[in-house]
Design a protein around this motif. Sequence first.
Motif, short mmCIF file in Angstrom:
data_model
loop_
_atom_site.label_atom_id
_atom_site.label_comp_id
_atom_site.label_asym_id
_atom_site.label_seq_id
_atom_site.Cartn_x
_atom_site.Cartn_y
_atom_site.Cartn_z
N GLU A 38 -27.96 -21.87 -5.11
CA GLU A 38 -27.67 -20.82 -6.09
C GLU A 38 -26.17 -20.74 -6.36
O GLU A 38 -25.75 -20.53 -7.51
N ARG B 94 -24.37 -21.51 -9.88
CA ARG B 94 -23.55 -20.46 -10.47
C ARG B 94 -22.20 -21.00 -10.91
O ARG B 94 -21.68 -20.63 -11.97
N GLU C 8 -22.66 -22.78 -14.13
CA GLU C 8 -22.85 -21.84 -15.23
C GLU C 8 -21.53 -21.23 -15.67
O GLU C 8 -21.24 -21.12 -16.87
N GLU D 96 -15.85 -15.26 -11.26
CA GLU D 96 -16.66 -14.15 -11.77
C GLU D 96 -15.78 -12.95 -12.10
O GLU D 96 -16.00 -12.26 -13.11
#
Length: 677
Positions: free
Chosen positions: A329, A333, A336, A432
Motif C-alpha cells: 500500500e 501510494r 499515486e 502527502e
Amino acid sequence: MAGGDEIATEQMKDEPLLGLLDVALLAAILCAGAWWLFRGKRKSEPPSAAKSYTIQPTALATQSTETSFIKKLKTSGRSLVVFYGSQTGTGEEFAGRLAKEGIRYRLKGMVADPEECDMEELTALKEIPNSLAVFCLATYGEGDPTDNAMEFYEWLQSGDGDLSGLNYAVFGLGNKTYEHYNEVGKYVDKRLEELGATRVFELGLGDDDANIEEDFITWKDRFWPVVCEYFGIEATGEDVSVRQYRLTEHTDANLDRVYTGEMARLHSLKNQRPPFDAKNPFLSKIKVNRELHKTGDRSCMHIEFDIENSKMRYETGDHLAVYPQNNTELVNRLGELLSVDLDTVITLTNTDEESTKKHPFPCPCSYRTALSHYLDITSNPRTHVLKEIIEYTQDPKDQELLRLMSSNSVEGKQKYTQWIIQDNRNIVHILEDLPSCKPALDHLCELLPRLQARYYSISSSPKVHPDTVHITAVLVQYETPTKRTNKGVATTWLAAKQPAGGDDERCVAPIYIRRSQFRLPTRPQVPIIMIGPGTGLAPFRGFIQERNQLREEGKPVGETILYFGCRKKSEDFIYEEELTEYVNNGTLKMHVAFSRDQKEKVYVTHLLEQNKDELWRVIGENNGNLYVCGDARNMARDVHNIIEKVVQEKGGMTESQAATYVKKMEAQKRYSADVWS
C-alpha cells in the motif's frame, strides 16, 4: 535484533547484467524513444534554474576489479577519498555526501569501500597533491568494526604501515546506549596518528540514539573550513546538488533480464546455489508462524525457517538476517502521489566511470521492484534529501519549509527534529503533507537509502533443530503524532506469511546467517546466568535447548539460570510451557518478573538486586558466564551497574577494582551482551 548502524547490515555490490551485444542492441533501440519520452515528462515538472544534469540512455559498465584506489585517484584527477565502514548503509551515505561536497572546495572526491581496496596504499596517498583521506566508520556489537572494514581494522592493529604524510579525518557512527560507544572511530583516529598520519580535523562522533544526522552536519560544517585553511583553498560556490546517476527507461525491456528483488546475481532467488550470504540469500520456506502472546492487543511471533538441503549451518547465539519487502500500500501510494507507472523498467547508471558502484541497486528493474525490495521508504529522510526535492516544489511555503529544514541554522535543525524526527514522517508522509512537491521518481530512487536486512537473534539450537532456524519477533505498529499508523517493515511483512500447508510459494523469505560472538562456554559444566526480558529471551531459548540436549546425552552441565520478565503472566509470558518443562526436568532455574501483575511494578533488575548471593556465586566463586539480551538504553545499562555493585559488595572490592573485574570478564567473553536500542 534490529537497529541502527552499530548493529545491522551492509549493502551489496551490484553485478553487471547485460552483455556487450545486449547493451549495444538495447541502446540502439531505446536511445531516441526513452530520451524523448523522459523529456516529455520533464516539461510538466517545476523548472530548475539552479541545476543542470544529463539524463540519457547509457550502456551498463562492467564491474571494476581494480583494487588500487591510488591509481583511480590519479587517473581521474581526484585528491579526496572517503572510505566507509557501514552495516546499515548510513556510513556509506555520509561518505557519499562528503565526496560530493568536495567539489565545492576544489577537492574532487571518490567514495571507497575498504574491503575492495588495497589499504596498504594509504602509505602512497601523500604522492597526490592536497590529498585527504576521510573515514566514516560505524561501530556495532561489542565495539566491533563493520564486516567491510574488518581487514582494514586488523591491518591497522598489525602496526606495519608508515603513514607519515597522510592527511586524514575520521567521523564515527555509534550509539551511546552501547558500552563501547564509537569504539572503532576512536581507535582508527588514534591509530592513524600513531602511525605517523596527520589529523586535519578532530574526530567526529555521531550518536544514532539521538540525532546522528545533526551530529554529522554539525561536524562537516566545521570540517570544511578547517580543510580549506589547511590546504590554502577556497570554496568555489558551485552548487554541488548534481545528479549522480543517469536514467534509462526501457520501453521494450526483455523481462527475462530484469531484476525482481535479487540482491546481486540475476535469477539468484530462482536458481539457488550455495554458499548463501548477504549477496546471495537463501529463499527459505516458513514452516511455522504462530502467535506467542496469549491475550492482549500486542503480537509476538514464533517463526521457523526451513534450511534443510541449503547447506547453511548456524550456531546457538547467531543472528538470522531477513530481507523484507516494503508494504504494498505504501509503495502504491508513492506511485499515486507522483503519477508514475510503477511497472516502468529503468536503469540508473553512475555518471562517475571510475566508481566501482555502477548502480544504486540491481538494474534494470521496475520502479515497483526498486521501491518494494531495494529502497527504504519508511525511515525519516535526511536533510540532503529535503534539499534535493526543493526544485520539484511549486508552493513557496512548501519550498521555504524544505529549505529551512535542510539548512544548517539552529532554527532549521530544530524544525527538522520536530517535523521529521519527532513527528516521524517518511517520504510518503512528506509528499502527502507538501502536495506541491512532485519529485522525479528516478531522482528519489537515487536519493533514498537502501532497504537493509533485518537481524534477529536465533531462538533455537542446531543440536536440536539442525534443519530449521527459529526467531522470536514482536510485531511493530504504532501511531505517530500526525495520527498515522506506522508499521514495522519486516515484522508486518512476516506476519502475513502464514503457512497453509503444502508448498505455499508465498510463505518464503530471503535469509542468511550472520555469525555472532554471543556463545555458550566451550565447557558445558561452566555455570551460566542469562538475563533477557521480553524477546531478549530469544537467544537463551537456544542456549537452554542445547544445555538440555547435553544433559539428555548424559554429559555434565553446569547451572543454567534464567532471569526473564514480561508484563503479565497471563498475557505475554512467551514459551511458558516450554520453559516450565525445562525447570521441571532440572535443566533450568528460572526467576520471572511480571511488571504489571501487582500494584508495585517488578522488573528483572529488582530480582537481580534480591539475588546478589546467587550472582556472585556463579560469576565470582565459580567463574561462570553472564549473558544479557534486550534493551540497551535502560535494561542492559542497569544490569551492568548491578553486576559491578555485586562484584564490589560480595567480592570485597573497591569501585575501581569492581569495574576492572567486570571489564576482565568481558575480555574473557564471560560477560556478553546482545542488545539493541
